[in-house]
Design a protein around this motif. Structure first.
Motif, PDB file in Angstrom:
ATOM      1  N   ALA A   1      -1.874  35.698 -82.684  1.00  0.00           N
ATOM      2  CA  ALA A   1      -2.921  35.808 -83.710  1.00  0.00           C
ATOM      3  C   ALA A   1      -2.368  36.324 -85.038  1.00  0.00           C
ATOM      4  N   SER A   2      -1.076  36.587 -85.101  1.00  0.00           N
ATOM      5  CA  SER A   2      -0.338  37.041 -86.291  1.00  0.00           C
ATOM      6  C   SER A   2      -0.712  38.457 -86.710  1.00  0.00           C
ATOM      7  N   LEU A   3      -1.169  39.268 -85.762  1.00  0.00           N
ATOM      8  CA  LEU A   3      -1.524  40.655 -86.077  1.00  0.00           C
ATOM      9  C   LEU A   3      -0.314  41.579 -86.048  1.00  0.00           C
ATOM     10  N   ILE A   4       0.672  41.235 -85.240  1.00  0.00           N
ATOM     11  CA  ILE A   4       1.915  42.015 -85.226  1.00  0.00           C
ATOM     12  C   ILE A   4       3.096  41.053 -85.295  1.00  0.00           C
ATOM     13  N   SER A   5       4.210  41.536 -85.803  1.00  0.00           N
ATOM     14  CA  SER A   5       5.387  40.685 -85.988  1.00  0.00           C
ATOM     15  C   SER A   5       6.197  40.584 -84.700  1.00  0.00           C
ATOM     16  N   VAL A   6       7.079  39.603 -84.670  1.00  0.00           N
ATOM     17  CA  VAL A   6       7.968  39.442 -83.513  1.00  0.00           C
ATOM     18  C   VAL A   6       9.353  39.991 -83.843  1.00  0.00           C
TER      19      VAL A   6
ATOM     20  N   THR B   1      -1.779  41.430 -73.921  1.00  0.00           N
ATOM     21  CA  THR B   1      -2.381  41.756 -75.222  1.00  0.00           C
ATOM     22  C   THR B   1      -1.357  41.663 -76.340  1.00  0.00           C
ATOM     23  N   THR B   2      -0.121  42.105 -76.092  1.00  0.00           N
ATOM     24  CA  THR B   2       0.934  41.984 -77.101  1.00  0.00           C
ATOM     25  C   THR B   2       1.168  40.521 -77.456  1.00  0.00           C
ATOM     26  N   ALA B   3       1.223  39.656 -76.443  1.00  0.00           N
ATOM     27  CA  ALA B   3       1.422  38.223 -76.688  1.00  0.00           C
ATOM     28  C   ALA B   3       0.293  37.656 -77.541  1.00  0.00           C
TER      29      ALA B   3
END
Length: 257
Positions: A64-69, A57-59
């Motif tokens: 999907a650009s919902l969280i940053s890397v 899910t994190t990947a």
């Protein structure tokens, strides 16, 4: 030809004292992904396989650009997605179990509301709604409050809403979650039809049969690490997918200890 390149992405989350206690660890951070890379091509379905907590899910949320890397980059057709993130997001259809529909709205209102956020014309909204509601059997329930729908019907409404913008890149986290065998078949058939339209499709699941039925390529992820990826037929050869997975899982468990 659209191509999405995920290059060496990593992500860690800071743990609270309570979370450290729950996870029985003294580490301040939970490493969710380590140097994770994939190449996604149009006209293929890519399956991300792993147990709960593996980082699937994190990947998907990062792609999907919902969280940053914390590290790594994502490229669409050799352009970093953050060069024009608004344009990139308009190309995506993202489905997750964390998508919560408002209980007091109807499927009809919800679909229209989300479609307008994408800037779709009223004519296009009507066309997409009719197509997707008919496809997933939602039409008869379109004016029923979401609170009063079955779990399966809520999932189908979520599917329809996530596809309202006719996306080029489809990212689905456990797409058949909560569906009975008939509804699951509808979703699987629809994903195969989208493949024929040359969409980029990435799904995560822990169900071997879904990967075997739908996917051209598969990636196996364990504890945030990509352990194996490639064409499904090349990976399985004479073995079943679950045999391949559990051999990797056992090796990985032995490495940790």
């Amino acid at each position: 030809m659209n191509e999405l390149e995920i290059k060496g992405i990593s992500k860690k989350f800071k743990l609270s004292k309570k979370q450290q206690k729950t996870n029985k660890t003294n580490n301040e951070y939970l490493v969710a992904l380590k140097d994770f890379s994939l190449s996604l091509h149009e006209g293929e379905i890519y399956g991300l396989l792993g147990p709960n907590g593996a980082g699937k899910t994190t990947a998907l949320r990062i792609i999907a650009s919902l969280i940053s890397v914390d590290g790594g980059e994502i490229f669409l057709n050799n352009e970093n997605i953050y060069k024009d993130i608004s344009a990139y997001r308009k190309m995506i259809g993202f489905l997750t179990s964390e998508l919560k529909l408002d209980d007091f709205f109807t499927p009809d209102y919800t679909f229209t509301y989300i479609s307008r956020l994408y800037g779709l014309s009223e004519e296009k909204i009507k066309e997409r709604k009719e197509e997707l509601f008919n496809r997933f059997g939602i039409t008869s329930f379109k004016d029923v409050k979401i609170h009063d729908l079955s779990t399966g019907m809520k999932q189908k409404v979520s599917l329809a809403v996530s596809l309202c913008n006719d996306p080029e890149i489809i990212i689905f986290d456990e797409p058949t979650n909560g569906l009975d065998i008939v509804a699951s078949k509808d979703v699987e058939d629809y994903l195969l039809s989208l493949k024929k339209e040359n969409k980029i499709i990435l799904i995560s699941t822990h169900i071997f049969s879904i990967i075997e039925k739908l996917c051209d390529r598969v990636a196996i992820i364990l504890d945030g690490e990509l352990k194996l990826s490639g064409h499904l037929k090349e990976i399985t050869k004479e073995k079943s997918l679950d045999d391949v997975f559990f051999e990797l899982y056992e090796e990985h468990s032995n490495e940790k200890h």
